[in-house]
Design a protein around this motif. Structure first.
Motif, PDB file in Angstrom:
ATOM      1  N   GLY A 103       0.814  -1.210   0.000  1.00 15.08           N
ATOM      2  CA  GLY A 103       0.000   0.000   0.000  1.00 15.08           C
ATOM      3  C   GLY A 103       0.848   1.260   0.000  1.00 15.08           C
ATOM      4  N   LEU A 104       1.893   1.308   0.845  1.00 15.78           N
ATOM      5  CA  LEU A 104       2.738   2.498   0.923  1.00 15.78           C
ATOM      6  C   LEU A 104       3.548   2.701  -0.357  1.00 15.78           C
ATOM      7  CD1 LEU A 104       4.041   2.309   4.604  1.00 15.78           C
ATOM      8  CD2 LEU A 104       2.293   3.844   3.664  1.00 15.78           C
ATOM      9  N   LEU A 105       4.098   1.619  -0.908  1.00 20.39           N
ATOM     10  CA  LEU A 105       4.862   1.745  -2.147  1.00 20.39           C
ATOM     11  C   LEU A 105       3.960   2.196  -3.292  1.00 20.39           C
ATOM     12  CD1 LEU A 105       7.477   1.481  -3.698  1.00 20.39           C
ATOM     13  CD2 LEU A 105       7.033  -0.976  -3.955  1.00 20.39           C
ATOM     14  N   GLY A 106       2.767   1.611  -3.372  1.00 21.45           N
ATOM     15  CA  GLY A 106       1.825   2.031  -4.405  1.00 21.45           C
ATOM     16  C   GLY A 106       1.411   3.479  -4.241  1.00 21.45           C
ATOM     17  N   PHE A 107       1.243   3.919  -2.996  1.00 20.55           N
ATOM     18  CA  PHE A 107       0.878   5.317  -2.753  1.00 20.55           C
ATOM     19  C   PHE A 107       2.014   6.257  -3.164  1.00 20.55           C
ATOM     20  CE2 PHE A 107       1.020   8.985   0.154  1.00 20.55           C
ATOM     21  CZ  PHE A 107      -0.169   9.602  -0.203  1.00 20.55           C
ATOM     22  N   GLY A 273      -5.543   1.277   8.530  1.00 22.82           N
ATOM     23  CA  GLY A 273      -5.946   2.522   7.892  1.00 22.82           C
ATOM     24  C   GLY A 273      -5.930   3.696   8.849  1.00 22.82           C
ATOM     25  N   ILE A 274      -6.443   3.482  10.068  1.00 26.32           N
ATOM     26  CA  ILE A 274      -6.455   4.545  11.075  1.00 26.32           C
ATOM     27  C   ILE A 274      -5.040   4.875  11.530  1.00 26.32           C
ATOM     28  CG2 ILE A 274      -7.212   5.133  13.415  1.00 26.32           C
ATOM     29  CD1 ILE A 274      -9.697   3.449  12.930  1.00 26.32           C
ATOM     30  N   ALA A 275      -4.208   3.849  11.704  1.00 28.86           N
ATOM     31  CA  ALA A 275      -2.838   4.070  12.179  1.00 28.86           C
ATOM     32  C   ALA A 275      -2.027   4.900  11.181  1.00 28.86           C
ATOM     33  CB  ALA A 275      -2.154   2.728  12.428  1.00 28.86           C
ATOM     34  N   ILE A 276      -2.169   4.614   9.895  1.00 33.23           N
ATOM     35  CA  ILE A 276      -1.445   5.388   8.884  1.00 33.23           C
ATOM     36  C   ILE A 276      -1.872   6.846   8.921  1.00 33.23           C
ATOM     37  CG2 ILE A 276      -1.092   5.715   6.411  1.00 33.23           C
ATOM     38  CD1 ILE A 276       0.444   3.376   7.524  1.00 33.23           C
ATOM     39  N   ASP A 277      -3.168   7.081   9.085  1.00 32.30           N
ATOM     40  CA  ASP A 277      -3.668   8.454   9.148  1.00 32.30           C
ATOM     41  C   ASP A 277      -3.122   9.176  10.373  1.00 32.30           C
ATOM     42  OD1 ASP A 277      -5.743  10.525   8.145  1.00 32.30           O
ATOM     43  OD2 ASP A 277      -6.245  10.288  10.265  1.00 32.30           O
TER      44      ASP A 277
END
Length: 298
Positions: A103-107, A273-277
């Motif tokens: 997810g992070l690499l794609g973002f 999802g919440i932790a990344i935010d």
């Protein structure tokens, strides 16, 4: 008589200037003391903790009272057992990292593509007329629709995953930046051109800083689309070569009729999802607000 009127007008102007200076001083005044830990606990930590506790309490009451069957809503103890089992087997962190790293690499890839694309669409009228409606349409298209063609194009591999993420996140990032640039006061742009800030220099020193709030909103939305796109791809396209991610964990629970495992996967997806935010976007947002004088320093 005229002298008296002139004196009164001068006095009125002085009072107005004094009031204006006092108002500006009040705007500039910010808190310099550190917020007490007790206040942080009461205002920031206790409310979400209370909300989560209430949800878990209602969940347990529904199960204990027999309002719903355990085949539809598992007991909290069963979900906890699934979590403990994955932890003891050493697969919990591996499953989470498989999805988070993708997810992070794609973002980041979407960020590298969406930012220059947004600048181009916002600043070039012909490109905006040609591509702007397409970006809006792509943003409203569900990301899951891209999974079947991506599988046919690339097969069951990481390239397929990243393609789905990019098609879901790039339009959001680009549209967020376009929206932020559209809200820049024209005076800023004219002042920048007067000072010689044109082209890439103008984009770096004038356009991007002024459009930062809208751009940040686009980044947050872009991450949400990245995460949702990835989960859709992992649920639909499963292969041993892809490894076990959170989406496939959810799909495996469904195939095995393992309802506690299904709820565990849902909870883990939500927590990540919440932790990344909270760990990435919230600190950046506070920094932007503080740098613009919209948030008191603490």
């Amino acid at each position: 008589m005229a002298s008296t009127d002139t004196t009164s007008k001068a006095t009125g102007k002085n009072d107005d200037l004094a009031g204006l200076e006092a108002g500006l001083d009040a705007l500039d005044a910010v808190q310099t003391h550190r917020t007490p830990i007790r206040e942080i606990l009461v205002k920031k930590i206790f409310p979400p903790f209370l909300a989560v506790s209430l949800v878990l309490l209602v969940w347990q009451v529904l199960v204990s009272a027999g309002v719903t069957e355990e085949t539809k809503l598992p007991a909290l103890s069963a979900v906890w057992h699934s979590l403990s089992d994955m932890w003891l087997k050493g697969t919990l962190l591996e499953v989470i990292w498989t999805s988070v790293s993708r997810g992070l690499l794609g973002f980041l890839l979407a960020l590298a593509i969406g930012t220059p694309l947004g600048l181009l669409v916002a600043r070039v009228k012909f490109v905006r007329a040609a591509i702007g409606p397409i970006l809006q349409g792509l943003q409203s298209l569900p990301s899951v629709a891209w999974v079947p063609p991506a599988v046919l194009w690339f097969g069951l591999n990481d390239a397929m995953m990243f393609t789905v993420i990019l098609l879901g996140a790039v339009p959001s990032i680009a549209n967020g930046l376009v929206s932020g640039i559209d809200q820049i006061p024209p005076l800023y742009l004219r002042a920048g051109r007067t000072l010689g800030a044109t082209g890439l220099r103008g984009a770096q020193h004038i356009v991007m800083p002024a459009a930062l709030p809208g751009y940040l909103a686009g980044l947050k939305q872009g991450w949400a689309f990245s995460w949702r796109s990835l989960m859709a791809a992992e649920i639909i396209a499963s292969s041993p070569d892809l490894g076990l991610g959170l989406g496939q964990l959810l799909e495996n629970g469904r195939n095995n009729i393992d309802l506690p495992g299904v709820f565990l996967a849902i909870i883990l997806i939500l927590v990540v999802g919440i932790a990344i935010d909270l760990l990435i976007f919230s600190p950046v947002e506070r920094w932007v607000l503080r740098s613009r004088g919209l948030l008191a320093k603490s």
